[in-house]
Design an enzyme around this catalytic site. Sequence first.
Site, PDB file in Angstrom:
ATOM      1  CD  GLU A 247      -1.751  -2.423   1.255  1.00  0.00           C
ATOM      2  OE1 GLU A 247      -0.671  -2.693   1.804  1.00  0.00           O
ATOM      3  OE2 GLU A 247      -2.556  -3.318   0.890  1.00  0.00           O
TER       4      GLU A 247
ATOM      5  CG  HIS B 115     -11.306  -7.153   5.956  1.00  0.00           C
ATOM      6  ND1 HIS B 115     -10.406  -7.653   6.870  1.00  0.00           N
ATOM      7  CD2 HIS B 115     -10.737  -7.330   4.739  1.00  0.00           C
ATOM      8  CE1 HIS B 115      -9.350  -8.122   6.219  1.00  0.00           C
ATOM      9  NE2 HIS B 115      -9.522  -7.938   4.946  1.00  0.00           N
TER      10      HIS B 115
HETATM   11  C1  LIG Z   1      -2.677  -4.873   4.132  1.00  0.00           C
HETATM   12  C2  LIG Z   1      -3.601  -5.709   3.317  1.00  0.00           C
HETATM   13  N1  LIG Z   1      -3.646  -5.539   1.978  1.00  0.00           N
HETATM   14  C3  LIG Z   1      -4.490  -6.255   1.215  1.00  0.00           C
HETATM   15  C4  LIG Z   1      -5.328  -7.194   1.786  1.00  0.00           C
HETATM   16  C5  LIG Z   1      -6.332  -7.969   0.932  1.00  0.00           C
HETATM   17  N2  LIG Z   1      -5.889  -9.373   0.803  1.00  0.00           N
HETATM   18  C6  LIG Z   1      -6.319 -10.327   1.649  1.00  0.00           C
HETATM   19  S1  LIG Z   1      -5.579 -11.817   1.326  1.00  0.00           S
HETATM   20  C7  LIG Z   1      -4.697 -11.170   0.065  1.00  0.00           C
HETATM   21  C8  LIG Z   1      -3.759 -12.037  -0.708  1.00  0.00           C
HETATM   22  C9  LIG Z   1      -2.659 -12.526   0.166  1.00  0.00           C
HETATM   23  O1  LIG Z   1      -1.791 -13.305  -0.608  1.00  0.00           O
HETATM   24  P1  LIG Z   1      -0.700 -14.193   0.112  1.00  0.00           P
HETATM   25  O2  LIG Z   1       0.052 -13.357   1.083  1.00  0.00           O
HETATM   26  O3  LIG Z   1       0.102 -14.877  -0.934  1.00  0.00           O
HETATM   27  O4  LIG Z   1      -1.525 -15.250   0.970  1.00  0.00           O
HETATM   28  P2  LIG Z   1      -2.490 -16.384   0.362  1.00  0.00           P
HETATM   29  O5  LIG Z   1      -3.878 -15.794   0.290  1.00  0.00           O
HETATM   30  O6  LIG Z   1      -1.979 -16.801  -0.953  1.00  0.00           O
HETATM   31  O7  LIG Z   1      -2.457 -17.508   1.378  1.00  0.00           O
HETATM   32  C10 LIG Z   1      -4.956  -9.811  -0.110  1.00  0.00           C
HETATM   33  C11 LIG Z   1      -4.340  -8.945  -1.131  1.00  0.00           C
HETATM   34  C12 LIG Z   1      -5.256  -7.340   3.193  1.00  0.00           C
HETATM   35  N3  LIG Z   1      -6.068  -8.217   3.817  1.00  0.00           N
HETATM   36  N4  LIG Z   1      -4.384  -6.614   3.920  1.00  0.00           N
END
Ligand SMILES: Cc1ncc(C[n+]2csc(CCOP(=O)(O)OP(=O)(O)O)c2C)c(N)n1
Lengths: 327, 327, 347, 347
Positions: free
Chosen positions: B62, B131
Amino acid sequence: MTEARSLPYVSAINDGLRQILREQDNSFLAGEDLKAGSVFGFANGIHEKFGDERVFDTPISEKGIIGLGVGAAAVGCRPIVDIMYMDFLGECMDEIANQMAKMRYMFGGAATLPVTVLTMAGGGMNMAAQHSQCLEAWLAHLPGIKVACPSNAYDAKGMTIAAARDDNPVFVVYNKLSLATKMEVPKGSYEVPLGQAAIRREGTDLTIVAISRMVNEAMTAAEELAELGVSVEVIDPRSVSPFDTDTVIKSIKKTHRALVAHEAVKFGGFGGEIAAQIQELAFDYLDAPVMRVGAPFCPVPFSPELEKAYIPDAKTIVKTVKEMLAL
Amino acid sequence: MTEARSLPYVSAINDGLRQILREQDNSFLAGEDLKAGSVFGFANGIHEKFGDERVFDTPISEKGIIGLGVGAAAVGCRPIVDIMYMDFLGECMDEIANQMAKMRYMFGGAATLPVTVLTMAGGGMNMAAQHSQCLEAWLAHLPGIKVACPSNAYDAKGMTIAAARDDNPVFVVYNKLSLATKMEVPKGSYEVPLGQAAIRREGTDLTIVAISRMVNEAMTAAEELAELGVSVEVIDPRSVSPFDTDTVIKSIKKTHRALVAHEAVKFGGFGGEIAAQIQELAFDYLDAPVMRVGAPFCPVPFSPELEKAYIPDAKTIVKTVKEMLAL
Amino acid sequence: MSLSANKKTKAVVAAADEQGAGLSEEIMKALHLKMVRIRRFELEAGRLMEENKVPGGLHLYVGEEAVAAGVMQHLNNEDQITSTHRGHGHLIAKGGEFKPMFAELLGRAPGYCRGKGGSMHISSMELGMLGANGIVGGGQPIAMGAAFANKFLKRQSVAVTFFGDGAANEGSVHESMNMAALYKLPCIFVCENNGYSEYMSQANSMVIVDIADRAAGYGMPGVVVDGMDATAVYQATEQAVERARTGGGPTLIECKTYRYYDHVGMRGMGKNYRTEDEVEEWKKRDPIEAIERQMIAAGLCSQAQIDAVYESVNKDIEDAIQFAFDAPFPDPSELLEDVYCESEARK
Amino acid sequence: MSLSANKKTKAVVAAADEQGAGLSEEIMKALHLKMVRIRRFELEAGRLMEENKVPGGLHLYVGEEAVAAGVMQHLNNEDQITSTHRGHGHLIAKGGEFKPMFAELLGRAPGYCRGKGGSMHISSMELGMLGANGIVGGGQPIAMGAAFANKFLKRQSVAVTFFGDGAANEGSVHESMNMAALYKLPCIFVCENNGYSEYMSQANSMVIVDIADRAAGYGMPGVVVDGMDATAVYQATEQAVERARTGGGPTLIECKTYRYYDHVGMRGMGKNYRTEDEVEEWKKRDPIEAIERQMIAAGLCSQAQIDAVYESVNKDIEDAIQFAFDAPFPDPSELLEDVYCESEARK
Ligand SMILES: Cc1ncc(C[n+]2csc(CCOP(=O)(O)OP(=O)(O)O)c2C)c(N)n1
Ligand SMILES: Cc1ncc(C[n+]2csc(CCOP(=O)(O)OP(=O)(O)O)c2C)c(N)n1
Ligand SMILES: [Mg+2]
Ligand SMILES: [Mg+2]
């Protein structure tokens, strides 16, 4: 409480920190340049006294600093961490707002976070837009943390101690320009409880609710106004969260007039909350609208001439009071 | 303005974004999962239409996302960047508050930042404490940025367009629960100017100033209250910064009673600013204190039962109005 | 450099595959049980979500079980972990029970968080599970802080923090790794690289192939492990935990793994971001089938015994689901509880 | 790994030293002039601060001149830079003039920021100097964004961002480097490693010795350069700029350098954090004395010509200081100007 002596605000903080580090083995003091006593000097000599384990530097990583405090507090420490300037809160607002403030609630009460965050607010030193802000409004809006804004040396020590003994996350927001201001500060241990306002001066015609350094400006204004025959009561909430609504309302019911003063930008500032509460709870007692004194709607300018025009002071307060009383 | 058709809020955003990308070659749309249309679907089909150069994904960074917007805007682009949930503002508050909002001022007016930030606020979907937040109060307190909170599909499109055409940093704070709500939305280009409130319903007995989704709750409440013979005026500020004080005050001078409603935590929320302004500027017209409806002082709980009790709605508003009128 | 990184990965993965059978019967069975418990819990939780019975939704760990099992096999209740939005598997592997878990997912009073947290904030301080986290990159600063406390309080405990390939690009992860290395903290960073962050591929988020390569930038060891092989994860973690407990400081372990279902729930949002073939390819390397093959090949147990494991786990899950649906919602009066700790400030 | 890093550093530094004379007379003189202009400006600014004539104080670049000179020698006004709290040298090397600079330091109306920014926010959009920054790690996301615009708008321009060894541990730097590498942006990350962040030594902030080692974690090249040798910095930058302008993406250049005075001003806060000997050791490698030796040895100019350079620079500075003190403060009525751009929203 033992003997007192005249101490500047900065040394009073130092006193409070030593008290806590002495009494709480599981506390430590960490932040940028704390080994060197902090760039403001409030930690001078503390590293020498308590050593590398209890007092240490952190990298320039504010997210990490707050995480250090939250994580260590969650599993048995009582961390005291420092965010050098309040202007840097933006670097770690997620760790503050989404983790520190919410963890206990999200876990259904299972987590306890006795972490204290120290930070330094305020302008008046020509440090420009990124080293002069008062952002207590951001923090006050967050359930789960407490926010203290000591306005003098006695409170600076007493609230530092109270914050570190509290089992909740507490921010102690110090003020730069106040660091050199002296007053009688008791030796040894004492607390200034969070959520208890102080009546700094009694009066009958109007109540000024002033935050942090604005308390001093309000006191000066009160002197001036006294010469004009206006009797001003000055209330220092001391902490904005919890906020001592009762003391404020009691005063308004006596004086029937209220002015709220803070150094933060007026628009969207915490003064709005105070003004809203006053008119909500003492509407029928008010002879005039609650007025607010705060910084204008612009960043803090660097040029001394502009900053002088920017920061509210006793003059601004007197002027506003005169308008309120049509003097 | 050309023909209109019934469109959900989410598609209206989509409409507005396409309009901007069509008319401004130097604009682009970037954020997490925007190629896939965003997790909320407001960008569906836009990547397919405008291609990889104009619409692209960012890493989960971000600070980088806001920096991308600020830096690109400073040197000739008109970026539209997305912070998926408003709850994530804490991850980039420094880039927002210390860079985006202050750059122009610190540089003596030399920098111009036509950057638009999209984000999604609000609860009611059992997404728990991280959220579901409404944090417009953090942004409104910052000179240098503008903050739009569209409450319906028409505004969602019109304010997205107005924001992207504005030469200042503008936040468009959408609302999750509103995404599916439909209304007549004109095709083609139109703006809903920032800083102009809308009177959603005329009334004579009391004015409700409601932010974002609370406008709908206020309208429902107004219906109910009408049956009790209470004539409610509903005002939607549409943007909290700039804030259209005049329209609000004019209404209060007519109705003599005001209620402010937002979904954000009441304590320290933007409602305090509104209430403070109303009593400051219309004191002699008020027959009762300005009351505020907002979320209680706790994080947003997950459990449906608790969240129902947490989020203010038409019932809360009706209840408060009845108290105000001693009905 | 991606190329060389690629090679390295393959090498490590290959190595891991052979290792498998080296472990004792007890450990193999424990790893298997952990994975089966996770798999069965997630499939039922996913089913409930698809039936719209889970408020707010959830993120399934199916496919990634080997990571939680292999890591947690080395931890005790005094060790802490911080988890992610995809946290059920971590809690189960750390000793979480089905009843309070399902109850929490449904927002009921007997849930681990009394219904206040839900799937995304599920936690158990007793078990040293410092919470799933709705913030990507939210857990790493907290784990680093917990690890600091372990060192400061002279405990033997280790703090392990899980994060995804997407999370690796958050500034908070960078700061936490650097501080953990600087203070030589008993902290283990476990990157669950499943190749995607929501609907963005890893290649869409970073240039490098092995996130473990970032460890060098902090002065900590970084290893790449086959996250579809519980025994490989177990062995890599063994060294890291040993290192952490003996004052050797942090380690970054990158586990190459895969999520079988969508980012959210099973069907999810139906975004088109990966191929069915890709999913099928990974399923061929299913960690549970693999360990079952290994166990039988090594004569550690019979198919019948394996079936018995599923039976008892399924029974526990049935009971837990029933328990959760029968459980009451928290009373609205609890809304304002747990915001602050009311204990008297300590003198 | 610190060890090997150490070796590497020495190697690179050594290499750099020999290179010196390779450059043309024109470039050597340009590098020299830039450094002298910075050195003289800073010494006068520092003196004024010690005389309490500079509101709010300032951070001196003395000792680090070779970095700004060597890098900026490759940039034109269409290229952008973002600077730090220690930004005077960057602005001067980018073409900044003394009069509006001193005027800004004193908060006067004709200053680069009309007195609103001061030392910590001094900037010139015309010169592509996107600002000193009061936030450590504040400049990198902005430079990355500017670099993106250069690519998006198909410009040849490069964005260079300066940051310190301390700043390297900010999350914002991590996110910016990863995005710059991901999008292959014309962005150059110049780390001015002067060994300290305020009163904390590098060893007190990170385990690694060469911050350039972090580049690999993003898939970009990282090089270590002798920051006390303008010609070495010039040559390292040449490759990075070439790479950036031809679509090759970002580079991380770490310049080992040193600040002669305190973190703030000259005497500063009198904190005891480094030895006089250390300071003296570094001064022996003064970048200006070095290039003057090289120029004379190579017969590029005489001592007299060098003296003449100082004379004219000193004259400019005297005039500028006089100009600044004679200049008016901004009118209080300007307080509320420049918060927003009042231009009509474009249709
Ligand atoms: C600070 C923040 N940015 C964006 C999100 C939205 N978000 C939730 S899960 C996710 C993907 C996370 O990917 P990863 O770290 O690879 O974990 P995975 O879901 O693949 O287990 C995102 C972008 C969030 N929850 N928190
Ligand atoms: C976000 C943030 N954290 C802390 C500070 C306080 N601060 C100002 S300069 C500085 C040291 C920076 O060190 P480095 O990056 O090495 O730059 P140098 O001063 O050595 O040139 C610190 C900690 C700041 N300005 N911003
Ligand atoms: Mg992933
Ligand atoms: Mg440095």
